[in-house]
Every structure is written in C-alpha cells, then in structure tokens.
Write an enzyme that holds these catalytic residues in place. Structure first.
Site, PDB file in Angstrom:
ATOM      1  N   GLY A 109      -4.924  -2.103   4.170  1.00 34.57           N
ATOM      2  CA  GLY A 109      -5.075  -2.591   2.766  1.00 34.57           C
ATOM      3  C   GLY A 109      -4.370  -3.868   2.341  1.00 34.57           C
ATOM      4  O   GLY A 109      -4.781  -4.834   1.703  1.00 34.57           O
ATOM      5  N   ASN A 167      -0.104   2.422  -7.888  1.00 33.66           N
ATOM      6  CA  ASN A 167       0.282   3.431  -6.869  1.00 33.66           C
ATOM      7  C   ASN A 167       1.589   4.052  -7.395  1.00 33.66           C
ATOM      8  O   ASN A 167       1.819   5.121  -6.487  1.00 33.66           O
ATOM      9  CB  ASN A 167       0.469   2.595  -5.422  1.00 33.66           C
ATOM     10  CG  ASN A 167       1.394   1.333  -5.832  1.00 33.66           C
ATOM     11  OD1 ASN A 167       0.853   0.452  -6.502  1.00 33.66           O
ATOM     12  ND2 ASN A 167       2.443   1.162  -5.335  1.00 33.66           N
ATOM     13  N   SER A 214      -8.183   1.418   1.882  1.00 30.56           N
ATOM     14  CA  SER A 214      -7.366   1.554   3.085  1.00 30.56           C
ATOM     15  C   SER A 214      -7.569   2.898   3.237  1.00 30.56           C
ATOM     16  O   SER A 214      -7.761   3.781   2.804  1.00 30.56           O
ATOM     17  CB  SER A 214      -5.995   1.418   2.481  1.00 30.56           C
ATOM     18  OG  SER A 214      -4.974   1.852   3.465  1.00 30.56           O
ATOM     19  N   HIS A 232      -5.751   5.177   5.407  1.00 34.00           N
ATOM     20  CA  HIS A 232      -4.766   6.082   5.601  1.00 34.00           C
ATOM     21  C   HIS A 232      -4.245   7.031   4.288  1.00 34.00           C
ATOM     22  O   HIS A 232      -3.407   7.999   4.160  1.00 34.00           O
ATOM     23  CB  HIS A 232      -3.484   5.925   6.551  1.00 34.00           C
ATOM     24  CG  HIS A 232      -2.354   4.764   5.423  1.00 34.00           C
ATOM     25  ND1 HIS A 232      -1.339   5.149   5.103  1.00 34.00           N
ATOM     26  CD2 HIS A 232      -2.660   3.551   5.162  1.00 34.00           C
ATOM     27  CE1 HIS A 232      -0.690   4.331   4.260  1.00 34.00           C
ATOM     28  NE2 HIS A 232      -1.691   3.345   4.462  1.00 34.00           N
ATOM     29  N   THR A 278     -10.204  -8.300  18.322  1.00 30.62           N
ATOM     30  CA  THR A 278     -10.899  -7.041  18.673  1.00 30.62           C
ATOM     31  C   THR A 278     -10.559  -5.742  17.802  1.00 30.62           C
ATOM     32  O   THR A 278      -9.642  -5.474  17.403  1.00 30.62           O
ATOM     33  CB  THR A 278     -10.544  -6.644  20.081  1.00 30.62           C
ATOM     34  OG1 THR A 278     -10.601  -7.770  20.993  1.00 30.62           O
ATOM     35  CG2 THR A 278     -11.478  -5.356  20.684  1.00 30.62           C
ATOM     36  N   CYS A 329       6.806   0.688   0.370  1.00 29.41           N
ATOM     37  CA  CYS A 329       7.520  -0.399   0.740  1.00 29.41           C
ATOM     38  C   CYS A 329       8.718  -0.949   0.030  1.00 29.41           C
ATOM     39  O   CYS A 329       9.583  -1.208   0.543  1.00 29.41           O
ATOM     40  CB  CYS A 329       6.262  -1.695   0.389  1.00 29.41           C
ATOM     41  SG  CYS A 329       4.844  -1.256   0.889  1.00 29.41           S
TER      42      CYS A 329
HETATM   43  N1  PLP Z   1      -2.281  -1.538  -2.415  1.00 32.79           N
HETATM   44  C1  PLP Z   1      -1.918  -0.583  -2.943  1.00 32.79           C
HETATM   45  C2  PLP Z   1      -2.213  -0.300  -4.324  1.00 32.79           C
HETATM   46  C3  PLP Z   1      -1.170   0.518  -2.150  1.00 32.79           C
HETATM   47  O1  PLP Z   1      -0.826   1.602  -2.675  1.00 32.79           O
HETATM   48  C4  PLP Z   1      -0.811   0.219  -0.804  1.00 32.79           C
HETATM   49  C5  PLP Z   1      -0.072   0.867  -0.085  1.00 32.79           C
HETATM   50  O2  PLP Z   1       0.544   1.750  -0.495  1.00 32.79           O
HETATM   51  C6  PLP Z   1      -1.346  -1.073  -0.548  1.00 32.79           C
HETATM   52  C7  PLP Z   1      -2.052  -1.941  -1.105  1.00 32.79           C
HETATM   53  C8  PLP Z   1      -1.298  -1.533   1.194  1.00 32.79           C
HETATM   54  O3  PLP Z   1      -2.319  -0.778   1.930  1.00 32.79           O
HETATM   55  P1  PLP Z   1      -1.704  -0.368   3.568  1.00 32.79           P
HETATM   56  O4  PLP Z   1      -0.500   0.726   3.646  1.00 32.79           O
HETATM   57  O5  PLP Z   1      -3.151   0.089   4.175  1.00 32.79           O
HETATM   58  O6  PLP Z   1      -1.402  -1.745   3.907  1.00 32.79           O
END
Ligand code: PLP
Length: 411
Positions: free
Chosen positions: A79, A162, A212, A214, A250, A340
């Site tokens: 993502g 999130n 995304s 996962h 790839t 993060c």
């Molecule tokens: N955007 C949002 C709102 C998210 O919650 C996250 C991941 O927590 C991401 C982007 C990033 O996605 P990825 O973990 O696939 O890099």
C-alpha cells in the site's frame, strides 16, 4: 501467575488493522507459484505464460472488488508504494504539463505513506494544504471547498482511518472538488476500508485508489493502485517496464495470486464477515465502557461512518504503551495506533489532529478485529483487559482532574 504458561491461555490477536493471518484459500493458490510455476511473467515461453496468466486472473479479481476494469489495476509491492506512486506520480505528472499547478490537498490524519509523500512534494516546490478534522476524525468539507483553487493538481483523502476507523464521505468530497474543477485528480487511500465496506471506485468518482493485500487476509508485500482509464501518473522506478511501466521490477507472482484470491473470497463473504465482526465489536465496546471505569470510546458514535473492525479507546491515567505491554504479557495483542508509529515512538498525529490532549493520546489503545476472532476470545480479552487496567491503576492511581471528558458516551 504467568497466565500464558500456567493456564495454557492461547494468544488472542486483536491487531487486524496492522496485519492479518493469511487465509488458507489464498495460501493454497499461492503454493504452485512458489514451487512449480516459477517462470518470469515477461518470458515468452510456457513457464512465463503460466505466471502471466495467473497475474491477469488476479488483476480481474482485484478489480472486481472495487468495481474497476482489470486494465485499471497496477500491482505494487505494498500500500505504501501505491500511495507513493499515486501522490508523487500524479503531482509531478500534472506539474510537468502545467507548471502553474503545484498545489496538493490532503488531510491531517493520513497514513505516513501519504504524509511523507506530501512532505517530499513540499521539499520539491509543491505547496501542500493539510485539511483539519473534527473530534470524530471527519474532514472539514467547507475548508476543502475554500482550499481548492486553479493551482490544485491533486487531492488525497483516505477512505477510512487506520487508528480510529472513521470513514470519510469521499463521494461528497469528490463532488466539492469537481464543482471547482473537473481537472483535479482525486486519490483515496482505501487500505483499511477494503473488505470492511463496499467500495465502488466509479460511484465515488475517484481517479486513484490505494489497496493492500495483507489487511484482507492476503499475503504481505503486495499492493494495488487503481488508476482510472485516462488518468496518468509518472513512473517513480526505472527498469523493465512491468505494470504499464509504472512499477518496474519482476512481479511478486505468488503474492499477487494470493491477493487476487483474497479479493475473490471477500466478494463472496463481505456481508456475513462484517455482520459477525460488528457484533463482536459491539459486545467488546459495550462491555469495556460499562465494566472498566474512566474509559472513553473514541471516534464517531454513528456506526455508518466507522469501520466495523476498529475500536479505539482512551483509558484515563494509563499509558497506552504500558497497557499494550501488559496485555501482550498476558497473551492479548493490541496496538496503540498505527504499526509504523509504534516503531518510531512518535505521538499519534491522528489523535492530535482530532483535538486530543497529551494524556488522552498517551492513554489510547486500538483493538481491531478480524474474521477469525471468536466471541470466546472477546470474552477472555475483556477479562484480561480488566485485570491489566486495574493493575496499572493500582501502581499509578488516576490523579487527573479532567474526568468530565470520560463520562460514558452513549452508543
Ligand atoms: N495506508 C493505510 C491507511 C494503512 O493503514 C497502511 C498500513 O497500515 C498503509 C497505507 C500501508 O500499507 P502497506 O502496509 O501495505 O505498506
């Protein structure tokens, strides 16, 4: 007593907004692409054709979950990468064609992948406006209308947050922007919303959307960018020209296959899964606010504008990280916010933008559910949470005088 060792207590995972377990159906479809089907999808032989065919099937499955055409999906590594391509790729493309257009609008509660991309744009001569939000995390529509100008190249506002799970009225926001100019690109980060609410890229009217794998019980390391037919972005990577030259490298074939399968399963199960998750979330929230003193449920009370899987609380007088660590010791995995931010240990910019003060931010905890959670797990997690909160409050009694803010909020 060591709850985990002495009672055989099974760990409970309530951090599904950070990542999710891989579903069996996706794993099973991935296996051949990790073993026998190892051809490079760009190769002009049967091995390559096999891999390429699998990618195209996945593209079809991912596109149908958001109502797009397969040709409108670009596979990425995450993502995060899709957000980077959407924001920087779109802003640079527009400015290259019209140097006057160097303004971008986003919200103050975006994921770091969006915010950092915007900071990068600022360092490269763009002006970026950060839309404020209210206490529920909803962006100020009037402010958006004021900010849009003929210099605006791109607007990027997340579909669902999130940390607290607030869902933005993207269709309305797109309308506000389009009323001022049809030529402003609109991007939405739908990473948390995918699989939790029905998404139609056409109904919303967006040009770009981030996905995304996962977060929907697909594998890690795969993302998707919806790029509406006719919209253009510049490439941020140089190389072999894969994915319409927007993401050279790839392809992660097995990952893409797993992502596609997870999307297909989602199409079949979204309503039943979300009904079950909402029910568990309601039990969790009702019991926490009625059985634990001085706790507040954060985010919108209206369940139509919040994700069914995220419940966010503030425990007065408690440090959320201390609570997280204690809960982990007792076998319950939760989060204080985005995964993060946990690593960088910085205070939540989302809660700050929602007007929370420092004690409210530091006492916060996110519990996020997934399709594999059970009512028994919720019950056991609440028992553990009550013990953990009581223990922490015993060590450090609540002295805060600001107790009014913690009167139970009706649901
Ligand atoms: N955007 C949002 C709102 C998210 O919650 C996250 C991941 O927590 C991401 C982007 C990033 O996605 P990825 O973990 O696939 O890099």
């Amino acid at each position: 007593m060591n709850l985990l060792k002495d009672t055989g207590f099974r760990r409970i995972y309530l951090d599904n907004a950070a990542s999710t377990p891989l579903m069996d159906e996706a794993f099973n479809e991935m296996i051949p692409y990790l073993t026998t089907h190892y051809g490079n999808p760009s190769s002009l032989h049967a091995f390559g054709y096999e891999s390429n065919k699998a990618i195209e099937l996945a593209r079809k499955r991912v596109s149908s979950v958001i109502g797009a055409k397969p040709s409108e999906i670009i596979f990425t590594s995450s993502g995060t990468e899709a957000d980077n391509i959407a924001i920087k790729g779109a802003a640079y493309y527009v400015r290259k064609r019209n140097p006057y257009k160097n303004h971008v609008i986003t919200s103050a509660i975006e994921h770091d992948a969006v915010l950092e991309s915007c900071f990068d744009l600022e360092n490269n001569g763009f002006e970026v406006s950060y839309l404020p939000v209210n206490r529920d995390g909803l962006v100020h529509k009037e402010r958006l209308a004021e900010l849009v100008s003929d210099k605006t190249a791109l607007v990027s506002i997340m579909l669902a947050n999130n940390e607290v799970g607030t869902i933005q009225p993207i269709q309305e926001l797109v309308k506000i922007v389009r009323e001022r100019s049809e030529f402003i690109l609109f991007h939405t980060d739908a990473v948390q919303a995918l699989g939790k609410i029905h998404i139609s890229c056409r109904e919303m009217g967006v040009d770009l959307m981030t996905l995304s794998s996962h977060k929907i019980n697909g594998p890690k390391g795969v993302g998707g960018l919806y790029l509406r037919d006719g919209s253009r972005v510049i490439s941020l990577t140089s190389g072999g020209g894969q994915e319409k030259d927007l993401r050279s490298g790839t392809e992660n074939v097995h990952g893409i296959v797993g992502f596609g399968k997870a999307c297909e399963m989602l199409m079949q199960r979204i309503d039943s899964i979300n009904k079950a998750i909402s029910r568990l979330r309601d039990i969790l929230v009702k019991r926490i606010i009625s059985e634990i003193p001085l706790v507040r449920y954060n985010g919108p009370s209206d369940s139509d504008i919040r994700l069914p899987n995220i419940a966010h609380f503030t425990f007065l007088g408690i440090n959320g990280e201390d609570l997280l660590i204690k809960l982990d010791e007792y076998g319950v995995a939760v989060s204080t916010g985005s995964a993060c931010s946990m690593r960088t240990q910085k205070e939540s910019h989302v809660l700050r933008a929602m007007g929370f003060d420092l004690p409210e931010i530091s006492g916060s905890l996110r519990l996020s559910l997934g399709p594999y959670n059970t009512e028994d797990e919720i019950d056991r997690a609440i028992t553990v949470l009550k013990v953990a909160v009581a223990e922490l409050r015993e060590v450090s009694p609540v002295r805060n005088t600001n107790i009014d803010k913690f009167k139970p909020k009706s649901l």
